[in-house]
Design an enzyme around this catalytic site. Structure first.
Site, PDB file in Angstrom:
ATOM      1  N   LEU A 107       0.850  -1.193   0.000  1.00  0.00           N
ATOM      2  CA  LEU A 107       0.000   0.000   0.000  1.00  0.00           C
ATOM      3  C   LEU A 107       0.883   1.239   0.000  1.00  0.00           C
ATOM      4  O   LEU A 107       1.756   1.384   0.859  1.00  0.00           O
ATOM      5  CB  LEU A 107      -0.902   0.020   1.239  1.00  0.00           C
ATOM      6  CG  LEU A 107      -1.726   1.303   1.455  1.00  0.00           C
ATOM      7  CD1 LEU A 107      -2.752   1.487   0.334  1.00  0.00           C
ATOM      8  CD2 LEU A 107      -2.416   1.269   2.820  1.00  0.00           C
ATOM      9  N   ILE A 138       4.151  -1.162   3.556  1.00  0.00           N
ATOM     10  CA  ILE A 138       3.851   0.233   3.278  1.00  0.00           C
ATOM     11  C   ILE A 138       4.927   0.749   2.336  1.00  0.00           C
ATOM     12  O   ILE A 138       6.126   0.556   2.570  1.00  0.00           O
ATOM     13  CB  ILE A 138       3.823   1.072   4.570  1.00  0.00           C
ATOM     14  CG1 ILE A 138       2.756   0.544   5.531  1.00  0.00           C
ATOM     15  CG2 ILE A 138       3.575   2.541   4.229  1.00  0.00           C
ATOM     16  CD1 ILE A 138       1.329   0.622   5.015  1.00  0.00           C
ATOM     17  N   LYS A 139       4.499   1.409   1.260  1.00  0.00           N
ATOM     18  CA  LYS A 139       5.443   1.910   0.265  1.00  0.00           C
ATOM     19  C   LYS A 139       5.852   3.342   0.596  1.00  0.00           C
ATOM     20  O   LYS A 139       5.002   4.220   0.754  1.00  0.00           O
ATOM     21  CB  LYS A 139       4.824   1.857  -1.139  1.00  0.00           C
ATOM     22  CG  LYS A 139       4.551   0.437  -1.617  1.00  0.00           C
ATOM     23  CD  LYS A 139       3.841   0.414  -2.958  1.00  0.00           C
ATOM     24  CE  LYS A 139       4.779   0.676  -4.103  1.00  0.00           C
ATOM     25  NZ  LYS A 139       4.128   0.458  -5.417  1.00  0.00           N
ATOM     26  N   ILE A 140       7.159   3.555   0.689  1.00  0.00           N
ATOM     27  CA  ILE A 140       7.730   4.880   0.905  1.00  0.00           C
ATOM     28  C   ILE A 140       8.746   5.131  -0.204  1.00  0.00           C
ATOM     29  O   ILE A 140       9.614   4.286  -0.449  1.00  0.00           O
ATOM     30  CB  ILE A 140       8.419   4.997   2.280  1.00  0.00           C
ATOM     31  CG1 ILE A 140       7.413   4.786   3.412  1.00  0.00           C
ATOM     32  CG2 ILE A 140       9.103   6.358   2.436  1.00  0.00           C
ATOM     33  CD1 ILE A 140       8.026   4.859   4.808  1.00  0.00           C
TER      34      ILE A 140
END
Length: 361
Positions: A107, A138-140
């Site tokens: 996400l 989690i996409k950063i």
């Protein structure tokens, strides 16, 4: 044996670069898992914008969430988490069989946070906690401001998919952030079992240079960058620094090849899949490319430990006048801007859908 199964047997994970509610409801995603060896998936704002704006499958939930007073980003993340937790459950078997190595979904944070470290860290933890799934990344983005957010999130125990990496230096910065985050946990006496992947985007290199190089160099730069980063990935796994962490219980930040759909209509539609087979890596594939690879892809070997002939290819591009360092920076900033634009279109699509649904009730 299908080429997708051959890649799986070689040790490369195939993840689908797509998520829609229709894929879930129709059983298509389950079929890709069963028939095409898909063991994970990735998402981004563009994918969700297309999914929500072009389908009626979300209408009931949009209406309900509107009634609950939700709109904009808050409403979107409710919809996205519904889809991604369902997908995470489909991949739970792969996640368990591989002891957490595979079977992940991703996400993306709001692209508006790409240059805000503190808010990225807070949002990453909040969204991961809300999803309540062990196999959700989690996409950063690996921007200058994103790197410290990656380090802090890993230190906080949040699994991270580092996105929007384009070059060797950008990859190394994300790998360093992962190592530093784990070292903080080690110093604090915490578990080092916090997973991560580093997503290196490849086909955009070729799209950006298509009209600037001789015919003999076309569609070669993205693969060379992938090979170069693969060598660095292998070097990192053999470093004393990594092995100390691994001995304390850490698992590698896996290398993920992204943006592997062919941009050039004259080139093979499975160009980047055929060329980037490598054990202990991931290739996240657009749906159309996945189907094509299952139909007529080939696996003729893996990227050599040395990375192959990438140094000569990069030299040839520099000789042709391509400033690779500048292009890497431009691709990353352009990618962040494109996701921000898609984010605006996504929120607009949700707002327009909400208005239409409200007017019919």
């Amino acid at each position: 044996m299908k080429a997708t199964q051959q890649l799986h047997d070689l040790g490369q994970s195939l993840w689908l670069d797509n998520i829609t509610r229709d894929l879930l409801n129709s059983g298509t995603l389950q079929r890709y898992i069963d028939d095409l060896s898909v063991t994970g998936l990735t998402s981004n704002p563009t994918i969700f914008e297309h999914a929500i704006s072009k389908s009626s499958s979300y209408d009931t939930d949009v209406s309900r969430l509107n009634t609950d007073g939700k709109a904009g980003e808050e409403l979107f993340f409710e919809l996205a988490l519904q889809d991604l937790t369902r997908a995470a459950d489909l991949f739970a078997g792969a996640h368990e069989r591989t002891s957490g190595v595979d079977g992940w979904v991703s996400l993306e944070l709001s692209p508006l946070l790409a240059y805000d470290t503190a808010k990225s860290v807070e949002a990453a933890k909040r969204l991961h906690d809300k999803a309540n799934r062990p196999n959700l990344f989690i996409k950063i983005p690996g921007t200058k401001e994103g790197v410290p957010a990656i380090e802090k999130s890993i230190a906080d125990g949040v699994p991270i998919n580092v996105t929007l990496l384009f070059s060797l230096d950008q990859y190394k910065a994300s790998a360093e952030a992962y190592l530093r985050g784990l070292e903080q946990r080690l110093a604090a006496g915490l578990s080092l079992d916090v997973r991560s992947v580093a997503s290196v985007f490849l086909s955009r290199w070729d799209g950006a240079t298509m009209d600037k190089v001789p015919e003999t160099l076309k569609n070669k730069l993205g693969i060379a960058i992938g090979q170069q980063v693969y060598k660095a990935y292998r070097d990192m796994l053999e470093s004393d620094r990594w092995q100390r962490l691994e001995n304390a219980g850490a698992r590698p930040q896996r290398l993920l090849f992204a943006s592997t759909g062919t941009k050039d209509p004259k080139a093979s539609d499975v160009l980047y899949i055929n060329a980037l087979a490598a054990p202990n890596t991931i290739n996240t594939i657009p749906e159309k490319t996945l189907i094509a690879f299952g139909d007529h892809g080939t696996v003729s070997g893996a990227i050599p430990r040395s990375g192959g002939d990438f140094e000569q290819v990069l030299h040839d591009f520099r000789s042709a006048g391509i400033d690779l360092d500048k292009l890497a920076a431009d691709l990353q900033s352009g990618g962040a801007k494109a996701f921000e634009e898609s984010w605006g279109q996504l929120l607009k699509a949700i707002d327009e859908k909400s208005k239409v649904l409200q007017s019919t009730t």
